[in-house]
Design a protein around this motif. Structure first.
Motif, PDB file in Angstrom:
ATOM      1  N   MET A   1       0.846  -1.177   0.000  1.00  0.00           N
ATOM      2  CA  MET A   1       0.000   0.000   0.000  1.00  0.00           C
ATOM      3  C   MET A   1       0.892   1.241   0.000  1.00  0.00           C
ATOM      4  SD  MET A   1      -2.813   1.257   2.831  1.00  0.00           S
ATOM      5  CE  MET A   1      -3.863  -0.144   2.639  1.00  0.00           C
ATOM      6  N   THR A   2       0.617   2.168  -0.892  1.00  0.00           N
ATOM      7  CA  THR A   2       1.389   3.402  -0.981  1.00  0.00           C
ATOM      8  C   THR A   2       0.693   4.500  -0.182  1.00  0.00           C
ATOM      9  OG1 THR A   2       2.122   2.785  -3.195  1.00  0.00           O
ATOM     10  CG2 THR A   2       2.386   5.086  -2.568  1.00  0.00           C
ATOM     11  N   ILE A   3       1.474   5.198   0.613  1.00  0.00           N
ATOM     12  CA  ILE A   3       0.956   6.302   1.421  1.00  0.00           C
ATOM     13  C   ILE A   3       1.593   7.594   0.925  1.00  0.00           C
ATOM     14  CG2 ILE A   3       0.756   7.258   3.754  1.00  0.00           C
ATOM     15  CD1 ILE A   3      -0.790   4.608   3.293  1.00  0.00           C
ATOM     16  N   PHE A   4       0.744   8.570   0.592  1.00  0.00           N
ATOM     17  CA  PHE A   4       1.212   9.887   0.173  1.00  0.00           C
ATOM     18  C   PHE A   4       0.968  10.875   1.302  1.00  0.00           C
ATOM     19  CE2 PHE A   4       0.054   8.924  -4.522  1.00  0.00           C
ATOM     20  CZ  PHE A   4       1.285   8.322  -4.738  1.00  0.00           C
ATOM     21  N   ARG A   5       1.932  11.772   1.524  1.00  0.00           N
ATOM     22  CA  ARG A   5       1.755  12.846   2.499  1.00  0.00           C
ATOM     23  C   ARG A   5       1.433  14.125   1.734  1.00  0.00           C
ATOM     24  NH1 ARG A   5       5.236  13.255   7.649  1.00  0.00           N
ATOM     25  NH2 ARG A   5       3.851  11.498   8.012  1.00  0.00           N
ATOM     26  N   TYR A   6       0.333  14.764   2.167  1.00  0.00           N
ATOM     27  CA  TYR A   6      -0.085  16.044   1.594  1.00  0.00           C
ATOM     28  C   TYR A   6      -0.137  17.089   2.696  1.00  0.00           C
ATOM     29  CZ  TYR A   6      -1.345  14.361  -3.041  1.00  0.00           C
ATOM     30  OH  TYR A   6      -1.297  13.869  -4.321  1.00  0.00           O
ATOM     31  N   LYS A   7       0.267  18.300   2.351  1.00  0.00           N
ATOM     32  CA  LYS A   7       0.218  19.435   3.268  1.00  0.00           C
ATOM     33  C   LYS A   7      -0.910  20.352   2.811  1.00  0.00           C
ATOM     34  CE  LYS A   7       3.163  23.154   4.983  1.00  0.00           C
ATOM     35  NZ  LYS A   7       4.546  23.693   4.877  1.00  0.00           N
ATOM     36  N   ALA A   8      -1.824  20.679   3.737  1.00  0.00           N
ATOM     37  CA  ALA A   8      -2.967  21.539   3.420  1.00  0.00           C
ATOM     38  C   ALA A   8      -2.749  22.914   4.037  1.00  0.00           C
ATOM     39  CB  ALA A   8      -4.256  20.933   3.962  1.00  0.00           C
ATOM     40  N   VAL A   9      -2.917  23.947   3.229  1.00  0.00           N
ATOM     41  CA  VAL A   9      -2.791  25.330   3.691  1.00  0.00           C
ATOM     42  C   VAL A   9      -3.919  26.160   3.105  1.00  0.00           C
ATOM     43  CG1 VAL A   9      -0.258  25.221   3.933  1.00  0.00           C
ATOM     44  CG2 VAL A   9      -1.261  26.039   1.792  1.00  0.00           C
ATOM     45  N   ILE A  10      -4.156  27.300   3.720  1.00  0.00           N
ATOM     46  CA  ILE A  10      -5.030  28.313   3.144  1.00  0.00           C
ATOM     47  C   ILE A  10      -4.087  29.341   2.528  1.00  0.00           C
ATOM     48  CG2 ILE A  10      -6.738  30.109   3.606  1.00  0.00           C
ATOM     49  CD1 ILE A  10      -7.580  28.465   6.088  1.00  0.00           C
ATOM     50  N   PRO A  11      -4.062  29.464   1.201  1.00  0.00           N
ATOM     51  CA  PRO A  11      -3.120  30.384   0.570  1.00  0.00           C
ATOM     52  C   PRO A  11      -3.226  31.798   1.162  1.00  0.00           C
ATOM     53  CG  PRO A  11      -4.152  29.019  -1.079  1.00  0.00           C
ATOM     54  CD  PRO A  11      -4.880  28.763   0.217  1.00  0.00           C
ATOM     55  N   GLY A  12      -2.068  32.376   1.441  1.00  0.00           N
ATOM     56  CA  GLY A  12      -2.021  33.721   2.014  1.00  0.00           C
ATOM     57  C   GLY A  12      -2.150  33.744   3.524  1.00  0.00           C
ATOM     58  N   ASN A  13      -2.306  32.590   4.152  1.00  0.00           N
ATOM     59  CA  ASN A  13      -2.462  32.517   5.600  1.00  0.00           C
ATOM     60  C   ASN A  13      -1.285  31.757   6.181  1.00  0.00           C
ATOM     61  OD1 ASN A  13      -3.308  31.084   8.142  1.00  0.00           O
ATOM     62  ND2 ASN A  13      -5.032  32.466   7.870  1.00  0.00           N
ATOM     63  N   LYS A  14      -0.608  32.348   7.157  1.00  0.00           N
ATOM     64  CA  LYS A  14       0.575  31.716   7.740  1.00  0.00           C
ATOM     65  C   LYS A  14       0.260  30.891   8.984  1.00  0.00           C
ATOM     66  CE  LYS A  14       3.637  35.206   5.964  1.00  0.00           C
ATOM     67  NZ  LYS A  14       4.616  36.228   6.225  1.00  0.00           N
ATOM     68  N   ILE A  15      -0.983  30.911   9.437  1.00  0.00           N
ATOM     69  CA  ILE A  15      -1.336  30.222  10.674  1.00  0.00           C
ATOM     70  C   ILE A  15      -1.809  28.801  10.409  1.00  0.00           C
ATOM     71  CG2 ILE A  15      -2.876  30.242  12.671  1.00  0.00           C
ATOM     72  CD1 ILE A  15      -2.934  33.313  12.388  1.00  0.00           C
ATOM     73  N   PHE A  16      -2.771  28.640   9.501  1.00  0.00           N
ATOM     74  CA  PHE A  16      -3.404  27.342   9.275  1.00  0.00           C
ATOM     75  C   PHE A  16      -2.503  26.404   8.481  1.00  0.00           C
ATOM     76  CE2 PHE A  16      -5.789  24.343   6.762  1.00  0.00           C
ATOM     77  CZ  PHE A  16      -6.635  23.785   7.703  1.00  0.00           C
ATOM     78  N   MET A  17      -2.381  25.153   8.974  1.00  0.00           N
ATOM     79  CA  MET A  17      -1.653  24.115   8.252  1.00  0.00           C
ATOM     80  C   MET A  17      -2.063  22.758   8.804  1.00  0.00           C
ATOM     81  SD  MET A  17       1.045  21.732   8.219  1.00  0.00           S
ATOM     82  CE  MET A  17       1.929  22.073   9.707  1.00  0.00           C
ATOM     83  N   ARG A  18      -2.213  21.801   7.899  1.00  0.00           N
ATOM     84  CA  ARG A  18      -2.466  20.410   8.262  1.00  0.00           C
ATOM     85  C   ARG A  18      -1.590  19.538   7.366  1.00  0.00           C
ATOM     86  NH1 ARG A  18      -4.947  22.975  11.396  1.00  0.00           N
ATOM     87  NH2 ARG A  18      -7.086  22.769  12.134  1.00  0.00           N
ATOM     88  N   GLU A  19      -1.138  18.412   7.897  1.00  0.00           N
ATOM     89  CA  GLU A  19      -0.478  17.401   7.084  1.00  0.00           C
ATOM     90  C   GLU A  19      -1.265  16.105   7.241  1.00  0.00           C
ATOM     91  OE1 GLU A  19       4.214  18.458   6.647  1.00  0.00           O
ATOM     92  OE2 GLU A  19       3.620  17.276   8.393  1.00  0.00           O
ATOM     93  N   TYR A  20      -1.495  15.469   6.096  1.00  0.00           N
ATOM     94  CA  TYR A  20      -2.277  14.248   6.074  1.00  0.00           C
ATOM     95  C   TYR A  20      -1.498  13.138   5.383  1.00  0.00           C
ATOM     96  CZ  TYR A  20      -6.225  17.466   6.825  1.00  0.00           C
ATOM     97  OH  TYR A  20      -7.077  18.427   7.319  1.00  0.00           O
ATOM     98  N   ASP A  21      -1.578  11.938   5.916  1.00  0.00           N
ATOM     99  CA  ASP A  21      -1.112  10.744   5.222  1.00  0.00           C
ATOM    100  C   ASP A  21      -2.338  10.105   4.600  1.00  0.00           C
ATOM    101  OD1 ASP A  21       1.527  11.096   5.869  1.00  0.00           O
ATOM    102  OD2 ASP A  21       1.609   9.498   7.369  1.00  0.00           O
ATOM    103  N   LEU A  22      -2.271   9.878   3.287  1.00  0.00           N
ATOM    104  CA  LEU A  22      -3.411   9.369   2.540  1.00  0.00           C
ATOM    105  C   LEU A  22      -3.040   8.069   1.830  1.00  0.00           C
ATOM    106  CD1 LEU A  22      -4.410  12.713   0.747  1.00  0.00           C
ATOM    107  CD2 LEU A  22      -5.223  11.864   2.962  1.00  0.00           C
ATOM    108  N   ASP A  23      -3.935   7.118   1.863  1.00  0.00           N
ATOM    109  CA  ASP A  23      -3.787   5.911   1.064  1.00  0.00           C
ATOM    110  C   ASP A  23      -3.936   6.345  -0.394  1.00  0.00           C
ATOM    111  OD1 ASP A  23      -4.161   3.588  -0.399  1.00  0.00           O
ATOM    112  OD2 ASP A  23      -5.724   2.788   0.907  1.00  0.00           O
ATOM    113  N   ALA A  24      -2.918   6.086  -1.197  1.00  0.00           N
ATOM    114  CA  ALA A  24      -2.921   6.543  -2.588  1.00  0.00           C
ATOM    115  C   ALA A  24      -4.128   6.028  -3.362  1.00  0.00           C
ATOM    116  CB  ALA A  24      -1.632   6.124  -3.283  1.00  0.00           C
TER     117      ALA A  24
END
Length: 166
Positions: A1-24
Motif C-alpha cells: 500500500m502506498t501512502i502519500f503525504r499532503y500538506k494543506a494550507v489556506i493560501p495567504g495565511n501563515k497560521i493554518f496548516m495540516r499534514e495528512y497521510d493518505l492511502d494513494a
C-alpha cells in the motif's frame, strides 16, 4: 500500500496548516468525507477538487458529479498523482471560492497499526466554511497570541486593584 503525504494550507495565511497521510488508492470522495469530518464542515455543501498546474492554472475540476473530468467517487489520489497533478485545491465553499490547497510532500511509510487517511500535523484553528475571513482565536487583534500577557496600562492616578495606598 502506498501512502502519500499532503500538506494543506489556506493560501495567504501563515497560521493554518495540516499534514495528512493518505492511502494513494483512496477516492477523492473518501478524501472529501475525511476533510469534512476533520475540519468540522457541513456535509450538505457542494464541493469540488481542482487539480492545479505548476503555474497555478486549473487543469481539471472533479466534483461530486462528473463535470467532464470524472467524479470524486471514480478518481483516486493516485490517479491525480500519475497525471502529474501534485496540487489539489479543495473548494469547500463554491459561492465564496474558499479553498484549501493540498500539496504533495512525499511518500510516507505504511504502518499497519494505523488507519488511513491520517491527520499527522495540525496548526491553527479550522476555517469557517461560511466566512470569507479566516480567524484563529489564538491570535488577538494586535497580533499577540492569547498566552502572551498584555501590558498593564493605568492612568497616572489609578493603581491596580489591591495596590491602593491608604
Amino acid at each position: 500500500m502506498t501512502i502519500f503525504r499532503y500538506k494543506a494550507v489556506i493560501p495567504g495565511n501563515k497560521i493554518f496548516m495540516r499534514e495528512y497521510d493518505l492511502d494513494a488508492g483512496m477516492s477523492l470522495f473518501k478524501l472529501h468525507e475525511f476533510l469534512n469530518r476533520d475540519l468540522g464542515f457541513s456535509p450538505d455543501q457542494m464541493t469540488v477538487f481542482e487539480t492545479i498546474s505548476g503555474a497555478g492554472k486549473v487543469l481539471r475540476r472533479i466534483g461530486l458529479f462528473d463535470f467532464g473530468d470524472g467524479s470524486m467517487d471514480k478518481v483516486t489520489v493516485e490517479d491525480t498523482f500519475r497525471q502529474g497533478e501534485r496540487v489539489l485545491r479543495y473548494v469547500y465553499n463554491m459561492t465564496l471560492n474558499l479553498f484549501l490547497e493540498l500539496s504533495f510532500e512525499g511518500e510516507s511509510e505504511y504502518n499497519q497499526r494505523r488507519s488511513y487517511p491520517l491527520l499527522v500535523t495540525e496548526r491553527g484553528n479550522n476555517p469557517s466554511q461560511f466566512s470569507a475571513v479566516y480567524e484563529d482565536y489564538g491570535v488577538s487583534e494586535a497580533g499577540r497570541t492569547q498566552s502572551e500577557p498584555e501590558e498593564d496600562v493605568f492612568e497616572e492616578d489609578e493603581l491596580p486593584e489591591g495596590e491602593e495606598t491608604m
